[in-house]
Structure formats: C-alpha cells, structure tokens
Design a protein around this motif. Structure first.
Motif, PDB file in Angstrom:
ATOM      1  N   ASN A 230      45.883  36.597  47.977  1.00 52.36           N
ATOM      2  CA  ASN A 230      45.438  35.656  48.991  1.00 52.36           C
ATOM      3  C   ASN A 230      44.420  36.403  49.843  1.00 52.36           C
ATOM      4  O   ASN A 230      44.775  37.313  50.594  1.00 52.36           O
ATOM      5  N   VAL A 231      43.148  36.034  49.696  1.00 53.98           N
ATOM      6  CA  VAL A 231      42.067  36.732  50.386  1.00 53.98           C
ATOM      7  C   VAL A 231      41.848  36.069  51.743  1.00 53.98           C
ATOM      8  O   VAL A 231      41.474  34.899  51.815  1.00 53.98           O
ATOM      9  N   LEU A 232      42.079  36.837  52.790  1.00 54.44           N
ATOM     10  CA  LEU A 232      41.902  36.363  54.160  1.00 54.44           C
ATOM     11  C   LEU A 232      40.642  36.991  54.750  1.00 54.44           C
ATOM     12  O   LEU A 232      39.900  37.685  54.049  1.00 54.44           O
ATOM     13  N   GLU A 233      40.417  36.776  56.022  1.00 49.17           N
ATOM     14  CA  GLU A 233      39.189  37.263  56.661  1.00 49.17           C
ATOM     15  C   GLU A 233      39.072  38.779  56.664  1.00 49.17           C
ATOM     16  O   GLU A 233      38.004  39.332  56.428  1.00 49.17           O
ATOM     17  N   ASP A 234      40.203  39.485  56.922  1.00 50.72           N
ATOM     18  CA  ASP A 234      40.132  40.944  57.010  1.00 50.72           C
ATOM     19  C   ASP A 234      41.270  41.641  56.261  1.00 50.72           C
ATOM     20  O   ASP A 234      41.604  42.788  56.560  1.00 50.72           O
ATOM     21  N   GLU A 235      41.867  40.939  55.319  1.00 46.01           N
ATOM     22  CA  GLU A 235      42.900  41.557  54.495  1.00 46.01           C
ATOM     23  C   GLU A 235      43.119  40.743  53.228  1.00 46.01           C
ATOM     24  O   GLU A 235      42.732  39.587  53.141  1.00 46.01           O
ATOM     25  N   ILE A 236      43.746  41.394  52.273  1.00 51.34           N
ATOM     26  CA  ILE A 236      44.151  40.723  51.039  1.00 51.34           C
ATOM     27  C   ILE A 236      45.660  40.860  50.933  1.00 51.34           C
ATOM     28  O   ILE A 236      46.197  41.979  50.981  1.00 51.34           O
ATOM     29  N   GLU A 237      46.322  39.719  50.845  1.00 51.05           N
ATOM     30  CA  GLU A 237      47.764  39.714  50.617  1.00 51.05           C
ATOM     31  C   GLU A 237      47.998  39.764  49.109  1.00 51.05           C
ATOM     32  O   GLU A 237      47.313  39.087  48.348  1.00 51.05           O
ATOM     33  N   ILE A 238      48.965  40.569  48.707  1.00 50.53           N
ATOM     34  CA  ILE A 238      49.266  40.775  47.292  1.00 50.53           C
ATOM     35  C   ILE A 238      50.707  40.359  47.051  1.00 50.53           C
ATOM     36  O   ILE A 238      51.599  40.740  47.818  1.00 50.53           O
ATOM     37  N   GLU A 239      50.933  39.596  45.987  1.00 53.30           N
ATOM     38  CA  GLU A 239      52.291  39.204  45.608  1.00 53.30           C
ATOM     39  C   GLU A 239      52.487  39.489  44.120  1.00 53.30           C
ATOM     40  O   GLU A 239      51.648  39.130  43.301  1.00 53.30           O
ATOM     41  N   ALA A 240      53.592  40.128  43.793  1.00 49.41           N
ATOM     42  CA  ALA A 240      53.950  40.384  42.393  1.00 49.41           C
ATOM     43  C   ALA A 240      55.259  39.672  42.087  1.00 49.41           C
ATOM     44  O   ALA A 240      56.199  39.710  42.878  1.00 49.41           O
ATOM     45  N   VAL A 241      55.288  39.033  40.921  1.00 47.79           N
ATOM     46  CA  VAL A 241      56.506  38.413  40.412  1.00 47.79           C
ATOM     47  C   VAL A 241      56.766  39.041  39.048  1.00 47.79           C
ATOM     48  O   VAL A 241      55.917  38.970  38.153  1.00 47.79           O
ATOM     49  N   VAL A 242      57.931  39.663  38.901  1.00 45.70           N
ATOM     50  CA  VAL A 242      58.273  40.369  37.667  1.00 45.70           C
ATOM     51  C   VAL A 242      59.619  39.850  37.179  1.00 45.70           C
ATOM     52  O   VAL A 242      60.527  39.620  37.975  1.00 45.70           O
ATOM     53  N   SER A 243      59.748  39.678  35.860  1.00 46.57           N
ATOM     54  CA  SER A 243      60.992  39.151  35.306  1.00 46.57           C
ATOM     55  C   SER A 243      61.406  39.901  34.047  1.00 46.57           C
ATOM     56  O   SER A 243      60.587  40.537  33.380  1.00 46.57           O
ATOM     57  N   THR A 244      62.705  39.794  33.767  1.00 46.26           N
ATOM     58  CA  THR A 244      63.287  40.367  32.561  1.00 46.26           C
ATOM     59  C   THR A 244      64.575  39.619  32.249  1.00 46.26           C
ATOM     60  O   THR A 244      65.080  38.857  33.069  1.00 46.26           O
ATOM     61  N   VAL A 245      65.097  39.853  31.079  1.00 42.02           N
ATOM     62  CA  VAL A 245      66.473  39.496  30.754  1.00 42.02           C
ATOM     63  C   VAL A 245      67.108  40.816  30.348  1.00 42.02           C
ATOM     64  O   VAL A 245      66.722  41.417  29.355  1.00 42.02           O
ATOM     65  N   GLY A 246      68.043  41.297  31.175  1.00 38.78           N
ATOM     66  CA  GLY A 246      68.597  42.612  30.899  1.00 38.78           C
ATOM     67  C   GLY A 246      69.748  42.966  31.803  1.00 38.78           C
ATOM     68  O   GLY A 246      70.309  42.123  32.500  1.00 38.78           O
ATOM     69  N   LYS A 247      70.062  44.262  31.809  1.00 38.63           N
ATOM     70  CA  LYS A 247      71.232  44.785  32.499  1.00 38.63           C
ATOM     71  C   LYS A 247      70.926  45.323  33.891  1.00 38.63           C
ATOM     72  O   LYS A 247      71.838  45.683  34.625  1.00 38.63           O
ATOM     73  N   THR A 248      69.666  45.405  34.243  1.00 36.85           N
ATOM     74  CA  THR A 248      69.293  45.929  35.553  1.00 36.85           C
ATOM     75  C   THR A 248      68.070  45.183  36.058  1.00 36.85           C
ATOM     76  O   THR A 248      67.318  44.608  35.286  1.00 36.85           O
ATOM     77  N   GLY A 249      67.907  45.189  37.378  1.00 40.06           N
ATOM     78  CA  GLY A 249      66.884  44.372  38.021  1.00 40.06           C
ATOM     79  C   GLY A 249      65.485  44.951  37.943  1.00 40.06           C
ATOM     80  O   GLY A 249      65.266  46.062  37.468  1.00 40.06           O
ATOM     81  N   VAL A 250      64.548  44.174  38.443  1.00 41.66           N
ATOM     82  CA  VAL A 250      63.130  44.530  38.371  1.00 41.66           C
ATOM     83  C   VAL A 250      62.492  44.661  39.756  1.00 41.66           C
ATOM     84  O   VAL A 250      61.287  44.507  39.908  1.00 41.66           O
TER      85      VAL A 250
END
Length: 154
Positions: A88-108
């Motif tokens: 998300n590009v704003l006037e004086d900063e960029i917001e960054i969002e990551a979404v990560v997924s798996t099917v497994g025994k431990t989180g991401v």
C-alpha cells in the motif's frame, strides 16, 4: 510460560513436531518503510534505476519466506502452499503485508515476518542511492490460524 526451544540441559534445540497433526496454517504479517515523498514518486513513476521496485520486493519477500529455515536457526523447513506480498503506497511510506500458508505440523509466522522484512530490505536496497533516510518500521504478526490456537492482533 515455558519456552519450547530449550532441552533439559537448557541448550537450544529444534522442537520435535513429529507427533503434531497436519493442519492448514496461515500467517499474516505487516510492516512499513518510511521514505521521502520524492522517493515514493520515483517508485510510482518507475524511475528508480535498479528497476521496478515493488515487483522486485515482492519476489524478494516470497523468496525469503521460502528460505526462512536457512536464516532463523530453530525454524523447520516448511513446505509452503502459498505466499503473497501486497503493498500500500502512501505519501511518505509503503505498507507491506505478507500472507503465507501451509498444511503441516508447524506454523508459518516466521515465514510471514521474514517475507515482510526482506521485502522492506529490498525496497531499501533499490532506493538507497536516492534516499538514505528510509526507516524500516513496525514489523509485526497480525494474525495466525491453525494448530493449537489462533491469534489475531487487537
């Protein structure tokens, strides 16, 4: 509360997750990079000499999510089923969002946090020639689902 990454000798070890059930797990992390308005304008106009800043940062973030186990000593090598980075590009900063997924025994969670950090570092690297005052800030876990418990930042 007890930390799980210590053995009976109080030394670090990788937690054995072999007995855990496979579940769908998703983590969302966010952060931002603050910079001069002029730097934002260069990014928007595609005038940064190193190339398309956000495309390269997106790839860098995804690559980092995939390699988190190489960077964080006690992280498991996880098969990721998905990873995406949004900006998300704003006037004086960029917001960054990551979404990560798996099917497994431990989180991401660590993979999502690492993706945000690397995307921000990539932006920094690509823009440092024109703006040495950039600040990477507020990298945090927003939400995680799957496993024993869910979490959502308030």
């Amino acid at each position: 509360m007890e930390f799980s990454h210590f053995n009976e000798s109080k030394r670090a070890h990788m937690v054995n997750v072999g007995e855990k059930k496979d579940t769908k797990r998703v983590a969302v992390a966010k952060g931002n990079i603050k910079m001069k308005k002029e730097t934002i304008d260069l990014i928007k106009e595609g005038l940064v000499k190193k190339g398309d800043v956000l495309s390269v940062a997106q790839i860098g973030g995804i690559m980092a999510a995939k390699k988190t186990f190489d960077l964080i000593p006690m992280c498991h090598n996880i098969f990721l089923t998905g990873a995406d980075i949004k900006f998300n590009v704003l006037e004086d900063e960029i917001e960054i969002e990551a979404v990560v997924s798996t099917v497994g025994k431990t989180g991401v969670e660590m993979e999502a946090l690492t993706a945000v950090a690397m995307a921000a570092l990539t932006i920094y690297d690509m823009c440092k020639a024109v703006d040495k005052d950039m600040v990477i800030d507020n990298i945090r876990l927003i939400e995680k689902t799957g496993g024993k418990s869910d979490y959502k930042r308030k």
